[in-house]
Design an enzyme around this catalytic site. Structure first.
Site, short mmCIF file in Angstrom:
data_model
loop_
_atom_site.label_atom_id
_atom_site.label_comp_id
_atom_site.label_asym_id
_atom_site.label_seq_id
_atom_site.Cartn_x
_atom_site.Cartn_y
_atom_site.Cartn_z
N ASP A 13 0.86 -1.18 0.00
CA ASP A 13 0.00 0.00 0.00
C ASP A 13 0.91 1.24 0.00
O ASP A 13 2.08 1.16 0.38
CB ASP A 13 -0.87 -0.05 1.27
CG ASP A 13 -1.61 1.24 1.50
OD1 ASP A 13 -2.40 1.62 0.64
OD2 ASP A 13 -1.37 1.88 2.55
N TYR A 15 -0.04 5.15 0.86
CA TYR A 15 -0.15 6.20 1.88
C TYR A 15 -0.30 5.60 3.28
O TYR A 15 -1.16 4.76 3.51
CB TYR A 15 -1.33 7.11 1.60
CG TYR A 15 -1.13 7.94 0.35
CD1 TYR A 15 -0.15 8.91 0.30
CD2 TYR A 15 -1.91 7.72 -0.77
CE1 TYR A 15 0.04 9.67 -0.84
CE2 TYR A 15 -1.72 8.47 -1.92
CZ TYR A 15 -0.74 9.44 -1.95
OH TYR A 15 -0.55 10.17 -3.08
N THR A 17 1.74 3.69 4.53
CA THR A 17 2.56 2.48 4.58
C THR A 17 3.98 2.80 4.12
O THR A 17 4.93 2.72 4.90
CB THR A 17 1.94 1.37 3.70
OG1 THR A 17 0.62 1.12 4.18
CG2 THR A 17 2.76 0.09 3.75
N ARG A 43 -8.89 12.49 6.30
CA ARG A 43 -8.47 11.14 5.87
C ARG A 43 -9.65 10.15 5.99
O ARG A 43 -9.89 9.34 5.10
CB ARG A 43 -7.29 10.70 6.73
CG ARG A 43 -6.69 9.38 6.38
CD ARG A 43 -5.65 9.48 5.27
NE ARG A 43 -4.87 8.26 5.15
CZ ARG A 43 -4.87 7.46 4.09
NH1 ARG A 43 -5.60 7.73 3.04
NH2 ARG A 43 -4.12 6.39 4.05
N SER A 119 -2.28 0.61 -4.99
CA SER A 119 -2.81 1.76 -4.25
C SER A 119 -4.17 2.23 -4.74
O SER A 119 -4.48 2.16 -5.93
CB SER A 119 -1.80 2.91 -4.38
OG SER A 119 -2.29 4.07 -3.75
N ASN A 120 -4.92 2.76 -3.80
CA ASN A 120 -6.18 3.43 -4.12
C ASN A 120 -5.95 4.77 -4.80
O ASN A 120 -6.87 5.38 -5.33
CB ASN A 120 -6.96 3.71 -2.81
CG ASN A 120 -7.88 2.56 -2.43
OD1 ASN A 120 -8.07 1.63 -3.23
ND2 ASN A 120 -8.44 2.62 -1.24
N LYS A 152 -9.94 -0.39 -3.03
CA LYS A 152 -9.74 -1.34 -1.95
C LYS A 152 -10.72 -1.00 -0.85
O LYS A 152 -10.97 0.18 -0.64
CB LYS A 152 -8.31 -1.24 -1.38
CG LYS A 152 -7.22 -1.68 -2.33
CD LYS A 152 -5.84 -1.67 -1.66
CE LYS A 152 -5.23 -0.30 -1.61
NZ LYS A 152 -3.86 -0.27 -1.06
N SER A 176 0.60 -3.60 4.36
CA SER A 176 -0.12 -2.33 4.55
C SER A 176 -0.07 -1.91 6.02
O SER A 176 0.05 -2.76 6.91
CB SER A 176 -1.58 -2.48 4.11
OG SER A 176 -2.25 -1.23 4.25
N ASN A 178 -2.62 0.14 6.90
CA ASN A 178 -4.03 0.51 7.10
C ASN A 178 -4.86 -0.72 7.43
O ASN A 178 -4.93 -1.66 6.64
CB ASN A 178 -4.57 1.19 5.84
CG ASN A 178 -3.86 2.51 5.57
OD1 ASN A 178 -3.74 3.33 6.46
ND2 ASN A 178 -3.36 2.68 4.36
N PHE A 180 -8.01 -1.39 7.43
CA PHE A 180 -9.06 -1.82 6.49
C PHE A 180 -8.46 -2.59 5.31
O PHE A 180 -9.05 -3.52 4.77
CB PHE A 180 -9.88 -0.62 5.99
CG PHE A 180 -9.24 0.15 4.85
CD1 PHE A 180 -8.34 1.17 5.10
CD2 PHE A 180 -9.52 -0.19 3.52
CE1 PHE A 180 -7.74 1.85 4.05
CE2 PHE A 180 -8.92 0.49 2.47
CZ PHE A 180 -8.01 1.52 2.73
N ASP A 181 -7.24 -2.21 4.95
CA ASP A 181 -6.55 -2.81 3.82
C ASP A 181 -6.00 -4.19 4.22
O ASP A 181 -6.00 -5.14 3.42
CB ASP A 181 -5.41 -1.85 3.44
CG ASP A 181 -4.93 -1.98 2.02
OD1 ASP A 181 -5.58 -2.66 1.22
OD2 ASP A 181 -3.88 -1.38 1.72
#
Ligand code: 2OP
Length: 257
Positions: A13, A15, A17, A43, A119-120, A152, A176, A178, A180-181
């Site tokens: 990932d 951002y 990460t 964010r 990445s998103n 994602k 990652s 994050n 959620f990721d």
């Protein structure tokens, strides 16, 4: 019986990460009395809008999602912000800071594994961010969700990495910071490493990562000696055994939580 496979490719990932989004909070100091809260709200709204747009089937790229998320946050905090300040805030996303140990760790990992960014973020933001941080040469693939117009943690996004990298899901590690990721990638079927720098709690969605580390240094130390060991029926966890004792202790503690 347990089966084991070597990791061949690692997808990261971007951002939070590879690069520090806290740097955006610095820029928020110019407009908000509580820049950390402002940035966290922005964010969260950005993430919410990606999820909503995926569900509604009305994709817009990450830049175009971030602008209205900023506008909402400005309104929510009751601020008056000039268009010049808004532009400057948006542009901080193009000039992120890498976490200090990332470049050296990626250089080590690149010797042995095919590396990708998944990445998103939009292609334009990824190009600018990777150039600014001088991380571009570390990656064989830079994969944006823009190719499939979904965000994602949609399984289609993780599948995109499998397809582009021409590896089997089981041969890949996804990394990652994050939560959620992490749960999205794990639920898709990747082996997952969570880089948890702050001791944040994991989202309670029924899956856990295979490896928990606090930095890229710990990741780079663990992976070269690791084999992915899948043990059917063992609590659904695939345990990544590492010879480096520190992450292994963390993994055991984490899995028994
Ligand atoms: C990503 O890089 C935006 O953190 C998000 O996928």
């Amino acid at each position: 019986m347990a089966t084991s496979r070597r990791v061949k490719g690692i997808a990261f990932d971007m951002y939070g990460t590879l690069v520090d989004v806290g740097a955006v909070a610095e820029a928020c100091k110019e407009i908000a009395s509580d820049p950390i809260a402002f940035n966290a709200h922005w964010r969260a709204k950005q993430l919410e809008y990606t999820l909503l747009r995926s569900l509604m089937g009305t994709y817009q790229d990450f830049w175009r999602v971030s602008e209205p998320a900023l506008a909402f946050t400005i309104r929510r905090f009751g601020l008056q912000v000039s268009s010049e300040h808004r532009r400057r805030l948006m542009e901080t996303w193009l000039h992120p800071k890498p976490y200090p140990e990332v470049a050296a760790a990626l250089s080590r990992l690149k010797e042995r594994y095919a590396l990708a960014v998944l990445s998103n973020s939009s292609p334009k933001m990824l190009r600018a961010g990777l150039q600014h941080t001088a991380l571009t040469p570390c990656f064989r693939w830079v994969i944006s969700v823009d190719a499939i117009r979904l965000y994602k943690p949609s399984p289609s996004v993780y599948q995109l990495a499998v397809t582009k990298m021409k590896l089997r899901k089981e041969e890949m590690l996804f990394v990652s910071s994050n939560s959620f990721d992490v749960v999205g990638a794990k639920s898709f079927g990747f082996k997952v490493c969570w880089i948890n720098r702050t001791g944040a709690p994991l989202d309670r969605l029924g899956v856990k990562p295979d490896l928990l580390v606090r930095s890229f240094d710990e990741l780079a130390a663990a992976i070269p000696n690791a084999r992915l060991l899948t043990v059917p029926g063992a609590n659904h966890y695939t345990i990544l055994f590492a010879l480096n004792p520190h992450p292994l202790v963390e993994v055991q503690r984490f899995l028994s939580d």
